[in-house]
Motif scaffolding. Structure first.
Motif: not given
Lengths: 269, 307
Positions: B66-68, B77, B81, B62-64, B71, B73
């Motif tokens: 780094y996404d966090r 999640g 975003p 998951s890239l969650a 963004f 979400r």
């Protein structure tokens, strides 16, 4: 040379140096003074007393602090000792074993624990221990401490070894001493001040550590820094100041020992 | 880092232990590689996994994490975003605090190191000991002491009010300034020691030659001395910058919610109830990457100087 253009003297540099010392020492001196305050208030001065030291040793939380102190000291002795042995071998391999490929990489690996920010080491170690299923507690703290103590023990030992002429151990070998004998009877005595400084540095670094210990200690096991941190979270109480002053005293004694060991070593040569 | 580096100066070095070199080096290599190198790699892997709600991870890419950083979400999640600057701000604040701490330490530490290095040798050791002692004192205790000193009705405010400099106590604790003061005070010896070592080795006949050619003192310091002692200055800057960037104690004890730095953000992911291991691992990975870039730039600059 004209005073006005003396290249070793700059106006204001003495003042800045004194300022450094004030910034570095003022907080420590203030806490040390207030630890002898008879008043339970941390603001008002109520006369000189040892009551907070009695509190540390015999008070309600004395048991907790004693257990934490025992953990801290035994871990620091073992981690410092193990790191010193490993670092002494590494120093011989780096300084006394000629040039070899990968020497730079080897030095980078040895200094990795110093170069990584402590919080990163803490996270990585916690994740690793949880992945391999190691129970967090005394053992995990000890293991983590050995790792980050190695470079601190290595640096003074390697520096000392670099200052000892190679002729000594070569002469010993020419006289048919085994490698072990050359180390034990020739290098070790010459290297001793470096080993003592390396051990003391590793010992102090282990005793000092809060961040990594806080991550890998698990529930219920405390060292002095984690116990103090927990207490301070509820406000700075006078008994914590007394405990801090005691630790301050121990640090100063150890630095002084290390200083004189280093001095004795350098005059002998 | 001086001492033990590759090369080893002009002195002839014995190779008496060359046949057992591997056995001497193996224990340190093994311990550091297994308990430090490998964990760092595993941390990198964890930053790409899915979070388990009560701490720990689920082994699913998951890239969650780094996404966090960028963004928001929503709790599960799956919301659209929305740009979230909370974490970017924390990183920016940490970088600025670390850079300011490095600059302050340099500004104050250089003159101090220079002054000490130009004393007669027997005075030098005493000055040096005075600078070194705080380094040996527990950082937690030093930080707590600083908090005690600068708190609202603490000795510093009493003193300043006593001499009539201020009429109200300065609300220092829980501000960025308090955190900065804590960082400066924690890592100042790291700046002084390497610069001292460089100035002590510096050949002052260079400065004297410049003085004979009628350069004034400050020009000499800037144009002759400073370039010559640059390696010491850079070493000092790195030694202050790295621990400042990842500092935990100063921001945690002297600061508050508005002075959050990377160190506290990471700690929260592994301690608090709202922990998110992959997110904490990702933050630590980014921090480690910044440090590695700084070290690589330094190594490259050094290599270019030596050619």
């Amino acid at each position: 040379m004209a005073r006005r253009n003396d290249v070793r003297r700059y106006p204001g540099f003495l003042g800045i140096t004194l300022f450094c010392l004030v910034v570095l020492y003022a907080p420590l001196v203030v806490v040390a003074v207030y630890s002898f305050n008879a008043s339970p208030s941390i603001t008002l001065w109520g006369g000189f007393s040892f009551r907070w030291y009695e509190e540390v040793f015999f008070g309600l939380e004395a048991e907790k602090f004693k257990r934490a102190a025992w953990n801290s000291v035994t871990i620091a002795l073992m981690a410092g000792g193990a790191a010193t042995v490993i670092a002494t071998a590494a120093a011989l391999g780096m300084v006394r074993a000629g040039r070899f490929r990968g020497k730079g990489a080897s030095f980078a690996l040895l200094s990795l624990p110093i170069m990584a920010p402590e919080i990163v080491t803490a996270v990585a170690t916690l994740i690793f221990f949880s992945l391999i299923g190691l129970t967090l507690g005394y053992g995990s703290i000890l293991l983590a401490h050995i790792v980050f103590c190695i470079p601190f023990a290595y640096l003074p030992i390697a520096a000392r070894l670099e200052g000892i002429e190679g002729a000594f151990d070569e002469a010993a070998q020419d006289l048919y001493a085994t490698r072990w004998e050359a180390f034990r009877f020739i290098l070790l005595p010459l290297l001793a001040p470096g080993i003592v400084s390396g051990f003391l540095l590793a010992f102090i670094i282990s005793l000092d550590d809060f961040i990594i210990t806080n991550f890998v200690k698990g529930a219920g096991v405390e060292t002095l820094p984690t116990a103090i941190f927990g207490a301070v979270k509820q406000g700075i109480k006078p008994d914590i100041m007394a405990l801090s002053t005691l630790m301050l005293g121990i640090s100063i004694v150890l630095v002084t020992i290390s200083y004189f060991v280093g001095k004795a070593g350098s005059t002998r040569r | 880092m001086a001492g033990g580096g590759a090369g080893g100066g002009g002195r002839t070095q014995s190779a008496a232990f060359a046949p057992v070199r591997l056995w001497l080096l193996l224990p340190s290599w093994a311990v550091i590689a297994i308990f430090m190198g490998l964990p760092l790699l595993i941390m990198l892997v964890y930053s790409f996994l899915t979070k388990e709600f009560r701490g720990g991870v689920i082994w699913e890419f998951s890239l969650a994490a780094y996404d966090r950083f960028v963004f928001d979400r929503g709790l599960f999640g799956d919301d659209p975003p929305v740009l979230n600057t909370t974490y970017l701000t924390i990183f920016a604040r940490s970088l600025i605090q670390a850079l300011v701490a490095t600059a302050l330490c340099l500004l104050i530490g250089f003159p101090a190191a220079f002054y000490i290095a130009t004393r007669p040798p027997e005075q030098r050791t005493l000055w040096l000991l005075l600078i070194t002692v705080p380094y040996w004192v527990n950082l937690l205790i030093r930080t707590v002491s600083m908090k005690f000193l600068i708190r609202e009705n603490g000795p510093l405010n009493e003193f300043l009010m006593g001499i009539g400099l201020i009429s109200e106590p300065l609300p220092l604790v829980n501000t960025d300034i308090a955190v900065q003061l804590g960082l400066f005070y924690s890592y100042l010896p790291f700046m002084v020691l390497p610069i001292y070592a460089a100035v002590e080795r510096y050949d002052f006949s260079l400065s004297e030659a410049a003085a004979d050619l009628y350069a004034d003192r400050w020009t000499i310091l800037r144009e002759v001395t400073l370039p010559a002692v640059r390696p010491g200055v850079i070493a000092g800057c790195i030694l202050v910058f790295i621990p400042s960037l990842g500092a935990f104690l100063a921001p945690d004890l002297l600061g508050g919610a508005r002075t959050f730095m990377i160190g506290s953000l990471i700690e929260e992911q592994f301690k608090g109830a709202a922990g998110d291991w992959p997110f904490g691992a990702a933050a630590a990975t980014i921090l480690m990457t910044i440090v590695l870039i700084a070290l690589l730039l330094h190594a490259r600059a050094e290599a270019r100087r030596e050619v």
